[in-house]
Motif scaffolding. Structure first.
Motif, short mmCIF file in Angstrom:
data_model
loop_
_atom_site.label_atom_id
_atom_site.label_comp_id
_atom_site.label_asym_id
_atom_site.label_seq_id
_atom_site.Cartn_x
_atom_site.Cartn_y
_atom_site.Cartn_z
N GLY A 74 -58.16 11.74 66.28
CA GLY A 74 -58.90 12.79 65.42
C GLY A 74 -58.53 13.18 64.12
N CYS A 75 -59.10 14.24 63.61
CA CYS A 75 -59.01 14.71 61.99
C CYS A 75 -58.49 15.84 62.05
N PRO A 76 -57.41 16.38 61.14
CA PRO A 76 -57.15 17.84 60.93
C PRO A 76 -58.20 18.78 60.54
N GLY A 77 -58.09 19.69 60.46
CA GLY A 77 -59.03 20.67 59.92
C GLY A 77 -58.40 21.33 58.74
N PHE B 55 -61.19 12.19 72.28
CA PHE B 55 -61.01 13.11 70.97
C PHE B 55 -59.59 13.64 71.10
N PHE B 56 -59.01 13.38 70.08
CA PHE B 56 -57.71 14.34 69.76
C PHE B 56 -58.00 15.59 69.10
N THR B 57 -57.46 16.72 69.70
CA THR B 57 -57.25 16.93 70.91
C THR B 57 -57.68 18.25 71.28
N MET B 58 -57.37 18.79 72.62
CA MET B 58 -58.09 20.12 72.71
C MET B 58 -57.79 21.32 71.90
N VAL B 59 -56.50 21.48 71.82
CA VAL B 59 -55.96 22.46 70.88
C VAL B 59 -54.96 22.25 69.73
N GLY C 94 -43.46 23.72 66.47
CA GLY C 94 -42.15 24.49 66.02
C GLY C 94 -42.17 24.52 64.47
N TRP C 95 -41.93 23.22 63.92
CA TRP C 95 -41.79 23.14 62.38
C TRP C 95 -43.18 23.14 61.87
N MET C 96 -44.24 22.96 62.72
CA MET C 96 -45.83 23.12 62.12
C MET C 96 -46.43 23.32 63.34
N LEU C 97 -47.77 23.76 62.74
CA LEU C 97 -48.95 24.06 63.68
C LEU C 97 -49.91 23.23 63.32
N GLN C 98 -50.10 22.00 64.13
CA GLN C 98 -50.98 20.91 63.90
C GLN C 98 -52.62 21.58 64.03
N SER C 99 -53.55 21.08 63.26
CA SER C 99 -55.12 21.45 63.10
C SER C 99 -55.99 20.53 63.49
N PHE C 100 -55.41 19.81 64.67
CA PHE C 100 -56.45 18.73 64.98
C PHE C 100 -57.19 19.39 66.23
N GLY C 101 -57.03 20.62 66.83
CA GLY C 101 -57.68 20.88 67.90
C GLY C 101 -58.90 21.10 67.68
#
Length: 475
Positions: A279-282, A320-324, A329-336
């Motif tokens: 998937g791709c980051p937002g 598709f990665f990923t639902m959310v 903890g150290w980051m909030l990933q933006s692939f959701g």
């Protein structure tokens, strides 16, 4: 208790999560406000997931073994995507916290919850357990050799497969064993795969088994491990090879896949390829895949569409990665597909969510890629295109401007397009906006010398997929 109040309370408690108030997505509203410059005649109708509906599409529901997401907060959205499958990770360390004592209640919630939403779970068996070793129970965990740790792992695998036999029909052995700390671990992986696969088949002879979940871009790890797996007699246990393709230009995956297919065929043409996680980051990320690139929710949705349909054109199932967004903890990933806050609660549906709905609704197994349709576009830009057939009959094509990574622009380029087949009633479908457009105003009448073609003057194209397809081929 007052009866009307009691009824109101009961109804409020029964409200599904999607009925809760989410914020609007400014990005999505802006996308819908910039349609292609053609008359709008409708839009793609999303379909809900159904267990009896064949599908090649999956979505990621990973990392809940490490509590990076809360399933209860997004469960009701999974079935709205229309996917057929969702990928889980099994979580040995979460399930067995005391030696010999398994607590599957957390995983039951996820497996049974997905099935209730009309989605088939498939499961990755991965990572170690600190009560047995310090090999790690997270991404890039080290693989372990034969001995007490392996014996405990195999007991856990046996218990897990037995519990979900009939519910989980495909098992993946490990996640990214070729991560940055493990590039020389292929002898360990070959042994782990063969021993694990034998236990899976012993418990469930009908189970499908996937290998690798590879993240290396050069195929060398797979090549080395496959040779050892073959020597150990493990090829008959392998139904799929999964790989993870996080490359900024989506179409650059094509040579990798073709070369991998040729190599795997030396061992068994019956081993399928499956894109198991990408998937791709937002937004611009400072960690994980495709970091240090100024992604936006516009380019994110385009990337996922292009990567997904590139795989569809090669006949490869796709997850598709990923639902959310995942909270590490150290980051909030933006692939959701869903934007989440730091408390693991949904904020709004990203454009990527709607893009996935459009793909699953339109690209059912009835539509297949075909080389019989040739598409010509008069533009110096690079174009990726695939012909589409349904029931053995040519019904159109999907195409987009490629060569560069997706932009955040909503501008389109007008191009003249020719197909070498005669379409009767074609429409234009924008896979990002979901809008269906009339083409009559730009369709050229074929000349007497070339009656078996379909031509368009000034067809809007951009760096996201669009369809030219017979109206009857759509829902």
């Amino acid at each position: 208790m007052n009866k009307p109040f009691a009824l109101l309370l009961a109804l409020s408690l029964a409200l599904p999560l999607q009925a809760q108030k989410l914020m609007k997505s400014v990005t999505w509203e802006n996308i819908k406000a910039h349609p292609a410059g053609l008359p709008v005649i409708g839009e793609i109708e999303p379909v809900a997931s159904r267990l009896d509906a064949p599908s090649i599409w999956s979505v990621g529901a990973e990392t809940m073994d490490r509590d990076y997401a809360d399933f209860s907060q997004f469960r009701s959205f999974v079935g709205q995507t229309g996917v057929g499958y969702a990928r889980l990770q099994s979580g040995w360390a979460k399930t067995e916290q005391k030696k010999g004592k398994y607590n599957f209640s957390w995983l039951d919630e996820h497996v049974d919850g997905l099935i209730a939403e009309g989605v088939h779970p498939w499961m990755c068996l991965c990572y170690g357990n600190p009560i047995y070793s310090e090999h790690g129970h997270d991404l890039n965990a080290r693989l372990f050799p034969d001995g007490p740790i392996m014996d405990a792992w195999l007991r856990y695998v046996k218990a897990t497969v037995a519990r979900y036999k009939g519910k989980v029909t495909m098992w993946e052995v490990w996640n990214e064993p070729d991560g940055r700390k493990n590039l020389d671990s292929y002898p360990l992986y070959a042994n782990l795969f063969v021993r694990t696969a034998k236990v899976i088949r012993e418990v469930d002879p009908q189970a499908k088994i996937a290998a690798f979940g590879s993240c290396s871009p050069d195929r060398e790890y797979i090549r080395q491990a496959l040779e050892l797996i073959a020597k150990a007699g493990g090829i008959p246990y392998m139904d799929y090879i999964t790989y993870h393709a996080y490359w900024p230009v989506p179409e650059s995956i094509v040579p990798y896949v073709k070369a991998l297919r040729e190599y795997v065929d030396r061992y068994s043409p019956s081993i399928g390829l499956l894109q198991g996680e990408t998937g791709c980051p937002g937004q611009l990320e400072y960690g994980h895949a495709m970091k240090h690139i100024e992604w936006t929710e516009y380019s994110q949705a385009k990337w996922d569409l292009r990567q997904g349909l590139t795989h569809w054109g090669m006949g490869i199932p796709y997850s598709f990665f990923t639902m959310v967004d995942l909270n590490y903890g150290w980051m909030l990933q933006s692939f959701g597909l869903i934007r989440m806050n730091g408390s693991k609660k949904p904020v709004y549906l990203r454009p990527k969510f709607y893009a996935v709905q459009h793909v699953t609704s339109v690209f059912t197994p009835e539509l297949k890629p075909t080389d019989a349709i040739r598409i010509t576009v008069d533009t110096p830009a690079q174009v990726t295109s695939f012909g589409i057939e349904k029931g053995g009959k040519a019904v159109g094509c999907v195409l987009w401007l490629s060569g560069d990574r997706p932009s955040s622009s909503l501008d389109r380029r007008l191009c003249n397009v020719c197909l070498n087949v005669k379409l009767q009633d074609p429409v234009y479908v924008d896979m990002l906006t979901g809008l269906v457009h009339d083409l009559k105003g730009i369709q050229d009448n074929p000349s007497h010398n070339d009656p078996g073609t379909t031509r368009f003057k000034g067809l809007p194209l951009w760096d996201a997929p669009v369809l030219i397809v017979e109206r009857s081929a759509l829902r």
